[in-house]
Design an enzyme around this catalytic site. Structure first.
Site, PDB file in Angstrom:
ATOM      1  N   THR A 177       0.789  -1.205   0.011  1.00  0.00           N
ATOM      2  CA  THR A 177      -0.130  -0.010  -0.004  1.00  0.00           C
ATOM      3  C   THR A 177       0.849   1.247  -0.154  1.00  0.00           C
ATOM      4  O   THR A 177       2.117   1.150  -0.074  1.00  0.00           O
ATOM      5  CB  THR A 177      -0.945  -0.075   1.063  1.00  0.00           C
ATOM      6  OG1 THR A 177      -1.981   1.087   1.047  1.00  0.00           O
ATOM      7  CG2 THR A 177      -0.558   0.055   2.562  1.00  0.00           C
ATOM      8  N   LYS A 212       3.434   1.345  -3.929  1.00  0.00           N
ATOM      9  CA  LYS A 212       3.141   0.534  -5.102  1.00  0.00           C
ATOM     10  C   LYS A 212       4.056   0.838  -6.104  1.00  0.00           C
ATOM     11  O   LYS A 212       4.448  -0.192  -7.000  1.00  0.00           O
ATOM     12  CB  LYS A 212       1.838   1.098  -5.457  1.00  0.00           C
ATOM     13  CG  LYS A 212       0.716   0.387  -4.461  1.00  0.00           C
ATOM     14  CD  LYS A 212      -0.703   0.941  -4.776  1.00  0.00           C
ATOM     15  CE  LYS A 212      -1.732   0.596  -3.885  1.00  0.00           C
ATOM     16  NZ  LYS A 212      -3.224   0.641  -4.022  1.00  0.00           N
ATOM     17  N   GLY A 214      -4.846   9.620 -11.242  1.00  0.00           N
ATOM     18  CA  GLY A 214      -3.582   9.176 -10.437  1.00  0.00           C
ATOM     19  C   GLY A 214      -3.551   7.585 -10.193  1.00  0.00           C
ATOM     20  O   GLY A 214      -4.003   6.936 -11.340  1.00  0.00           O
TER      21      GLY A 214
HETATM   22  P1  NDP Z   1      -3.394   9.961  -6.476  1.00  0.00           P
HETATM   23  O1  NDP Z   1      -2.780  10.926  -5.395  1.00  0.00           O
HETATM   24  O2  NDP Z   1      -2.454   9.151  -7.051  1.00  0.00           O
HETATM   25  O3  NDP Z   1      -4.475  10.737  -7.334  1.00  0.00           O
HETATM   26  C1  NDP Z   1      -5.277  11.629  -6.889  1.00  0.00           C
HETATM   27  C2  NDP Z   1      -6.389  11.931  -8.123  1.00  0.00           C
HETATM   28  O4  NDP Z   1      -7.125  12.927  -7.640  1.00  0.00           O
HETATM   29  C3  NDP Z   1      -5.565  12.997  -9.133  1.00  0.00           C
HETATM   30  O5  NDP Z   1      -6.130  12.585 -10.515  1.00  0.00           O
HETATM   31  C4  NDP Z   1      -5.720  14.371  -8.846  1.00  0.00           C
HETATM   32  O6  NDP Z   1      -6.009  15.191 -10.136  1.00  0.00           O
HETATM   33  C5  NDP Z   1      -7.115  14.295  -8.250  1.00  0.00           C
HETATM   34  N1  NDP Z   1      -7.703  15.181  -7.287  1.00  0.00           N
HETATM   35  C6  NDP Z   1      -7.096  15.241  -6.217  1.00  0.00           C
HETATM   36  N2  NDP Z   1      -7.800  16.504  -5.606  1.00  0.00           N
HETATM   37  C7  NDP Z   1      -8.657  16.893  -6.273  1.00  0.00           C
HETATM   38  C8  NDP Z   1      -9.595  18.085  -6.317  1.00  0.00           C
HETATM   39  N3  NDP Z   1      -9.838  18.601  -5.227  1.00  0.00           N
HETATM   40  N4  NDP Z   1     -10.319  18.134  -7.453  1.00  0.00           N
HETATM   41  C9  NDP Z   1     -10.159  17.363  -8.495  1.00  0.00           C
HETATM   42  N5  NDP Z   1      -9.343  16.419  -8.506  1.00  0.00           N
HETATM   43  C10 NDP Z   1      -8.559  16.142  -7.613  1.00  0.00           C
HETATM   44  O7  NDP Z   1      -4.291   9.031  -5.402  1.00  0.00           O
HETATM   45  P2  NDP Z   1      -4.834   7.751  -5.903  1.00  0.00           P
HETATM   46  O8  NDP Z   1      -5.244   7.760  -7.282  1.00  0.00           O
HETATM   47  O9  NDP Z   1      -3.862   6.761  -5.157  1.00  0.00           O
HETATM   48  O10 NDP Z   1      -6.299   7.521  -4.966  1.00  0.00           O
HETATM   49  C11 NDP Z   1      -7.359   8.213  -5.275  1.00  0.00           C
HETATM   50  C12 NDP Z   1      -8.728   7.590  -4.359  1.00  0.00           C
HETATM   51  O11 NDP Z   1      -8.876   6.339  -4.698  1.00  0.00           O
HETATM   52  C13 NDP Z   1      -8.333   7.782  -2.915  1.00  0.00           C
HETATM   53  O12 NDP Z   1      -9.407   8.496  -2.378  1.00  0.00           O
HETATM   54  C14 NDP Z   1      -8.134   6.576  -2.259  1.00  0.00           C
HETATM   55  O13 NDP Z   1      -8.512   6.298  -1.101  1.00  0.00           O
HETATM   56  C15 NDP Z   1      -8.869   5.844  -3.286  1.00  0.00           C
HETATM   57  N6  NDP Z   1      -8.570   4.327  -3.432  1.00  0.00           N
HETATM   58  C16 NDP Z   1      -9.440   3.256  -3.127  1.00  0.00           C
HETATM   59  C17 NDP Z   1      -9.094   1.982  -3.164  1.00  0.00           C
HETATM   60  C18 NDP Z   1     -10.100   1.206  -2.689  1.00  0.00           C
HETATM   61  O14 NDP Z   1      -9.709  -0.225  -2.607  1.00  0.00           O
HETATM   62  N7  NDP Z   1     -11.257   1.283  -2.519  1.00  0.00           N
HETATM   63  C19 NDP Z   1      -7.842   1.595  -3.818  1.00  0.00           C
HETATM   64  C20 NDP Z   1      -6.948   2.712  -4.382  1.00  0.00           C
HETATM   65  C21 NDP Z   1      -7.434   4.227  -3.838  1.00  0.00           C
HETATM   66  P3  NDP Z   1      -4.752  16.026 -10.478  1.00  0.00           P
HETATM   67  O15 NDP Z   1      -3.903  15.066 -11.368  1.00  0.00           O
HETATM   68  O16 NDP Z   1      -5.242  16.882 -11.249  1.00  0.00           O
HETATM   69  O17 NDP Z   1      -3.556  16.427  -9.289  1.00  0.00           O
END
Ligand code: NDP
Length: 284
Positions: free
Chosen positions: A67, A71, A134
Site C-alpha cells: 500500500t 506501490k 492518479g
Molecule cells: P493520487 O494522489 O495518485 O491521485 C489523486 C487524483 O485525484 C488525481 O487525479 C488528482 O488530480 C485528483 N484530485 C485530487 N484532489 C482533487 C480535487 N480537489 N479536485 C479534482 N481532482 C482532484 O491518489 P490515488 O489515485 O492513489 O487515490 C485516489 C482515491 O482512490 C483515494 O481516495 C483513495 O483512497 C482511493 N482508493 C481506493 C481504493 C479501494 O480499494 N477502495 C484503492 C485505491 C485507491 P490531478 O492529477 O489534477 O492532481
C-alpha cells in the site's frame, strides 16, 4: 497467536500501516476457505522498502500486499515479472515469489469490477466516465477497457495527465483506442451510465465541479473512497439523480480477494467479509 508455518506467512506493507484492514480481510478469507495463514502488518521505512521486502521473502514469507507509498517501488522490484495490469498501472499491490523470482500484479481493477458486478451493474455496452488520472485510475483502467464498455472517458483536473494515461493505455491495449477518450474535468459533457470517482477529492468535504446532467437514467455513481458516512461525491451524485450509489469498501475487499486467489488459488466469498467490515466501519 497460533503458530503458523513460515510458508503460510503473508503481510501488508506500507507506511503508515496501522489503519490497514487487510489483516482482518485475509484472516476472514482464510477462515472461510479453511486455509491456515498468518497475515501481519509491516511498517517499512520510507527509504528502505526493498530491504523490508527482501527480508520478508528471505524469511519464507509467501505474499505481500503493498500500500501507499510503495506501490510504484513494488512495481520496480518486480519489473521482470509483471502482469499486464501492473505494467499499465506502473504500480503493484500484490507480490509473491515463484521459482525464486519476485512477481507483481495490480488487483485494484479486478476488485472494482467484481464490486460493480455485485451491484448488478453491467459495463459491456455502457458509457463509463472515470474521474481522476492518479494511481487508483491507472490501476483500474485496463480491466475497465477489457470490460467492453461502449465508451470510456478519463477526465482529470490536470487534463494533460488524462491524455498521458490514455496514450499509455493505448500502447498496452491498442485495439481499444477508439473507445477510449480523455479530457479535462471541467469539460465533461453527460450523460454517463457509470461514473467512477478515482480522485482523492472525497478526502475533504468539497465537491467536484460537475454538471448536474452527468447521470443517465439508472446510472451508477461509484466512489473509490469509503467511510462511515456517504462521501461528498456520493451526496452530490444523489442530488444529481444517480440511481445506484456505492463507495469503495467493496472494491477494497474485492482486490484482497483477487490477491488471495493469486496466492492460494482459491476464490473466497466477498459478501460476508464486506458485511462485517461495513459493520465495523459504522461503529468507528
Ligand atoms: P493520487 O494522489 O495518485 O491521485 C489523486 C487524483 O485525484 C488525481 O487525479 C488528482 O488530480 C485528483 N484530485 C485530487 N484532489 C482533487 C480535487 N480537489 N479536485 C479534482 N481532482 C482532484 O491518489 P490515488 O489515485 O492513489 O487515490 C485516489 C482515491 O482512490 C483515494 O481516495 C483513495 O483512497 C482511493 N482508493 C481506493 C481504493 C479501494 O480499494 N477502495 C484503492 C485505491 C485507491 P490531478 O492529477 O489534477 O492532481
Amino acid at each position: 497467536m497460533t503458530s503458523t508455518a513460515p510458508e503460510n506467512r503473508y503481510a501488508v506493507i506500507g507506511n503508515p500501516i496501522e489503519h490497514s484492514r487487510s489483516p482482518f480481510i485475509h484472516q476472514e478469507f482464510g477462515r472461510q476457505t479453511g486455509i491456515a495463514l498468518q497475515y501481519d502488518r509491516i511498517l517499512a521505512p520510507v527509504d528502505n522498502f526493498a530491504h523490508s521486502v527482501k527480508q520478508f521473502f528471505d524469511q519464507g514469507g509467501r505474499g505481500l500486499n503493498v500500500t501507499l507509498p510503495f506501490k510504484e517501488a513494488a512495481c520496480a522490484l518486480a519489473a521482470e515479472n509483471l502482469s499486464s495490469r501492473a505494467q499499465l498501472a506502473g504500480a503493484v499491490n500484490t507480490l509473491w515469489m515463484d521459482d525464486g523470482r519476485l512477481h507483481g500484479c495490480n488487483t485494484d481493477g479486478v476488485g472494482l469490477l467484481s464490486d460493480i458486478r455485485r451491484l448488478g451493474v453491467t459495463l459491456a455496452g455502457r458509457k463509463v466516465l472515470l474521474l481522476g488520472a492518479g494511481g487508483a485510475a491507472k490501476g483500474v483502467l485496463l480491466p475497465l477497457l477489457q470490460a467492453r464498455c461502449a465508451q470510456l472517458h478519463i477526465a482529470n483536473r490536470s487534463a494533460q495527465r488524462a491524455y498521458d494515461l490514455r496514450e499509455r493505455a493505448i500502447r498496452v491495449a491498442p485495439r481499444r483506442a477508439e473507445r477510449l477518450s480523455a479530457g479535462a474535468l471541467d469539460a465533461i459533457v453527460g450523460p454517463w451510465d457509470v461514473v467512477i470517482n478515482a480522485t482523492s477529492s472525497s478526502l475533504g468535504t468539497a465537491t467536484l465541479n460537475l454538471p448536474d446532467t452527468l447521470y443517465a437514467p439508472g446510472a451508477l455513481a461509484y466512489d473509490m473512497m469509503y467511510g462511515a458516512q456517504a462521501t461528498s461525491f456520493l451526496l452530490q451524485a444523489r442530488a444529481h439523480g444517480a440511481s445506484v450509489l456505492a463507495d469503495g469498501l467493496g472494491m477494497l475487499v474485492g482486490q484482497a480477494a483477487a490477491s488471495f486467489a493469486i496466492w492460494h488459488r482459491v476464490q473466497p466469498k466477498v459478501e460476508p467479509v464486506l458485511a462485517a467490515l461495513r459493520q465495523q466501519l459504522q461503529h468507528t
